[in-house]
Design an enzyme around this catalytic site. Structure first.
Site, PDB file in Angstrom:
ATOM      1  CG  HIS A 175       2.192  -4.236  11.821  1.00 49.83           C
ATOM      2  ND1 HIS A 175       3.045  -3.167  11.914  1.00 49.83           N
ATOM      3  CD2 HIS A 175       1.415  -4.000  10.742  1.00 49.83           C
ATOM      4  CE1 HIS A 175       2.804  -2.322  10.942  1.00 49.83           C
ATOM      5  NE2 HIS A 175       1.815  -2.798  10.212  1.00 49.83           N
ATOM      6  NE  ARG A 177       6.572   0.364   4.844  1.00 49.62           N
ATOM      7  CZ  ARG A 177       6.613  -0.414   5.933  1.00 49.62           C
ATOM      8  NH1 ARG A 177       5.690  -0.308   6.861  1.00 49.62           N
ATOM      9  NH2 ARG A 177       7.591  -1.281   6.121  1.00 49.62           N
ATOM     10  CG  HIS A 186       4.286  -4.652   6.492  1.00 52.13           C
ATOM     11  ND1 HIS A 186       3.992  -3.784   5.472  1.00 52.13           N
ATOM     12  CD2 HIS A 186       3.724  -4.105   7.618  1.00 52.13           C
ATOM     13  CE1 HIS A 186       3.294  -2.756   5.936  1.00 52.13           C
ATOM     14  NE2 HIS A 186       3.106  -2.940   7.236  1.00 52.13           N
ATOM     15  CE1 TYR A 241       0.802   1.083   4.425  1.00 46.24           C
ATOM     16  CE2 TYR A 241       0.430  -1.287   4.493  1.00 46.24           C
ATOM     17  CZ  TYR A 241       0.908  -0.125   5.076  1.00 46.24           C
ATOM     18  OH  TYR A 241       1.513  -0.162   6.313  1.00 46.24           O
TER      19      TYR A 241
END
Length: 239
Positions: free
Chosen positions: A159, A154, A157, A144
């Protein structure tokens, strides 16, 4: 149990002030940090109960679904929580949160054009077992844009938050995916000065754990401290 002490590697962690990552300009401290002793309450409470973890919590494909499975590539993320000497860290609370397959979070402040998936909540949790192993089933998140430079994106990924015995004992990191071409172009990742530390944030494709015709797998070990610890974004001074 005694073990050898690993000295902290001072070049392992990124500097707080990294101008190419624009948010760090305002967030980085102007004065030297102060060291404060932790109080007893920070070390011992509030505690979480092992019985509040539901088996479905680690299945992000099912734990929010309303009318069917979420859209996207089905994946397994697994690994071990380890200390600096490679010993397992058992019964550790591991939480994850992520964007959906289109790159959008289920959060009111996320205004990216990608649609919200009605069957995907994007968060889960699990306790590591006696050997430090953990596992999630989820949808591979999408990339995004973010407001760093005019065309900053980005990489995909997830978190990850790791808790000790109490909620105040928390470490936070991000896990990326092997082969993602956006990894070397991300200003946040490039704030980390050591390529070996960046490599430690990248989950390896694991065909041995892949379920044929169903779910592809990635392996990501979390090292809590030491000279080659996983980079934790809320503890840049060292783990």
């Amino acid at each position: 149990m005694t073990a050898e002490l690993f000295q902290r590697d001072r070049v392992w962690q990124p500097p707080a002030y990294t101008p190419n990552y624009k948010s760090s300009v305002n967030r980085s401290p102007n004065l030297a940090p102060l060291s404060l002793e932790m109080t007893q309450s920070e070390l011992t409470a509030p505690r979480f109960g092992h019985d509040v973890i539901d088996p479905i919590d680690c299945d992000l494909i099912r734990n929010y679904a309303k009318t069917g499975d979420p859209i996207g590539e089905r994946i397994i993320v697994h690994g071990r929580v380890l200390d600096e000497n490679g010993r397992p860290v058992p019964h550790t609370l591991v939480e994850v949160w992520q964007a959906n397959a289109g790159g959008r979070y289920r959060h009111k402040n996320d205004t990216y054009f990608a649609p919200i998936d009605p069957n995907f909540g994007g968060c889960g949790r699990v306790l590591s077992d006696a050997e430090g192993r953990y596992m999630f089933r989820t949808i591979k998140p999408g990339a995004y844009p973010f407001r760093n430079w005019i065309n900053s994106w980005r990489p995909a990924h997830i978190h990850i938050s790791v808790f000790g015995p109490a909620f105040a004992q928390r470490l936070i990191t991000q896990m990326y995916f092997e082969g993602d071409p956006l990894i070397p172009k991300c200003a946040i990742i490039n704030a980390i000065p050591d390529q070996r530390a960046i490599d430690g944030l990248v989950a390896a494709l694991d065909l041995n754990e892949t379920i044929p015709l169903d779910t592809i797998a990635y392996k990501f070990d979390i090292v809590l401290r030491g000279q080659r610890s996983t980079f934790f974004e809320n503890r840049p001074e060292g783990n």
